[in-house]
Enzyme design. Structure first.
Site, short mmCIF file in Angstrom:
data_model
loop_
_atom_site.label_atom_id
_atom_site.label_comp_id
_atom_site.label_asym_id
_atom_site.label_seq_id
_atom_site.Cartn_x
_atom_site.Cartn_y
_atom_site.Cartn_z
N HIS A 41 0.83 -1.22 0.00
CA HIS A 41 0.00 0.00 0.00
C HIS A 41 0.86 1.26 0.00
CE1 HIS A 41 -4.19 -1.28 0.41
NE2 HIS A 41 -3.74 -2.30 1.11
N ASP A 89 -0.40 -7.64 1.38
CA ASP A 89 0.15 -6.28 1.43
C ASP A 89 1.65 -6.28 1.68
OD1 ASP A 89 -0.52 -3.26 3.43
OD2 ASP A 89 0.36 -3.55 1.44
N SER A 183 3.87 1.61 8.79
CA SER A 183 3.53 0.52 7.86
C SER A 183 4.77 0.05 7.11
CB SER A 183 2.50 1.01 6.86
OG SER A 183 1.38 1.47 7.57
O1 LIG Z 1 1.84 4.45 6.83
C1 LIG Z 1 0.88 4.06 6.14
O2 LIG Z 1 0.01 3.24 6.53
C2 LIG Z 1 0.74 4.56 4.80
N1 LIG Z 1 -0.09 4.02 3.88
C3 LIG Z 1 0.04 4.74 2.74
C4 LIG Z 1 -0.58 4.64 1.52
C5 LIG Z 1 -0.26 5.52 0.52
C6 LIG Z 1 0.69 6.51 0.76
F1 LIG Z 1 1.00 7.37 -0.23
C7 LIG Z 1 1.33 6.65 1.97
C8 LIG Z 1 0.98 5.75 2.94
C9 LIG Z 1 1.42 5.63 4.27
N2 LIG Z 1 2.37 6.41 4.92
C10 LIG Z 1 2.12 7.75 5.10
O3 LIG Z 1 1.08 8.29 4.83
C11 LIG Z 1 3.23 8.52 5.67
C12 LIG Z 1 3.46 9.89 5.14
C13 LIG Z 1 3.00 9.63 6.50
C14 LIG Z 1 3.88 9.76 7.65
C15 LIG Z 1 3.38 9.47 8.88
C16 LIG Z 1 4.19 9.60 9.99
C17 LIG Z 1 5.52 9.99 9.87
C18 LIG Z 1 6.02 10.27 8.60
C19 LIG Z 1 5.21 10.14 7.49
#
Ligand SMILES: O=C(O)c1[nH]c2ccc(F)cc2c1NC(=O)[C@H]1C[C@@H]1c1ccccc1
Length: 232
Positions: A41, A89, A183
């Site tokens: 994802h 995933d 993730s």
């Molecule tokens: O972490 C996830 O579950 C996940 N799933 C997605 C799906 C598409 C996608 F384009 C991104 C993700 C994404 N990561 C995020 O949004 C990361 C950017 C955010 C973030 C959070 C905390 C600290 C730094 C950065």
């Protein structure tokens, strides 16, 4: 990571930060010198851009010895992964070159025996994901211990309502939890990676919505096959 604490620097030398334009997007971990495992994802909304992989880091911004950004030669999502659910995933990333292994950069073995981790087993999950409900982002690697919960409990109607397959596992999410940005990172039980934090958007820190991980053992043959084929 919600409700966790700063990791001991470089005590989890397998941790990877998947980055786009210098920004952390998802976690991952080194499974071989030239291979990182993460979540499929995480490639959504990246409109075809290729990640770079930061290894050997504790702080995302400060200069550190052995911290190095690697280019990615290939990104291979599991063929069964899709945007509609958490199935398959997984994402394999082949680095442009073998990572230089040292005290700060090490491979983490993954579970190959396809048997459920017993409920109540305490595992650990680490990452640079959000540390507060308001979405605060940490600079330094965080970690938290979480107990595994049974698939039956996780599949209850008021929890994940029978969407957790035998190729997934869950941990308790009361207060302490993995969250957005974590993730792709590993769930480590007894020093072995048993699961990968799924990257489907989910509420964090709510005990009614346990954390979901892709179990790795069922995919060992796929992982080995991809690595062998790419090795030529
Ligand atoms: O972490 C996830 O579950 C996940 N799933 C997605 C799906 C598409 C996608 F384009 C991104 C993700 C994404 N990561 C995020 O949004 C990361 C950017 C955010 C973030 C959070 C905390 C600290 C730094 C950065």
């Amino acid at each position: 990571i919600l409700g966790g604490s700063e990791a001991q620097p470089h005590l989890r030398p397998y941790m990877a930060s998947l980055q786009l334009d210098g920004q952390h997007v998802c976690g991952g971990f080194l499974i071989a010198e030239q291979w990182v495992l993460s979540a499929a994802h995480c490639t959504e909304e990246t409109d075809g851009k290729v990640f770079q992989v930061l290894l050997g880091a504790h702080s995302l911004t400060q200069p550190e010895p052995h911290k190095r950004l690697y280019r990615v030669r290939a990104q291979i999502p599991h063929p069964g992964s899709n945007i509609h659910n958490n199935k398959d995933d997984l994402l394999l990333l082949q680095l442009e070159e073998k990572a230089e292994l040292n005290a700060h950069v090490q491979v983490l073995p993954f579970q190959r025996e396809d048997r459920d981790v017993a409920a109540d087993t305490v595992c650990v999950v680490a990452g640079w994901g959000t540390i507060s409900h308001s979405g605060r982002r940490p600079d330094k690697l965080q970690e938290v211990e979480r107990p595994v919960i049974s698939r039956d409990l996780c599949n209850e109607r008021t929890r994940h309502d029978h969407t957790i397959t035998h190729k997934m596992m869950c941990t308790d999410s009361r207060r302490k939890d993995s969250c957005k940005g974590d993730s792709g990172g590993p769930l480590v039980c007894g020093g072995v990676a048993e699961g990968v934090v799924t990257a489907g958007s989910r509420v964090c820190g709510n005990y009614k919505k346990p954390a979901i991980y892709t179990r790795i053992a069922p995919y060992a043959a796929w992982i080995d096959g991809v690595m062998a084929a790419a090795a030529g």
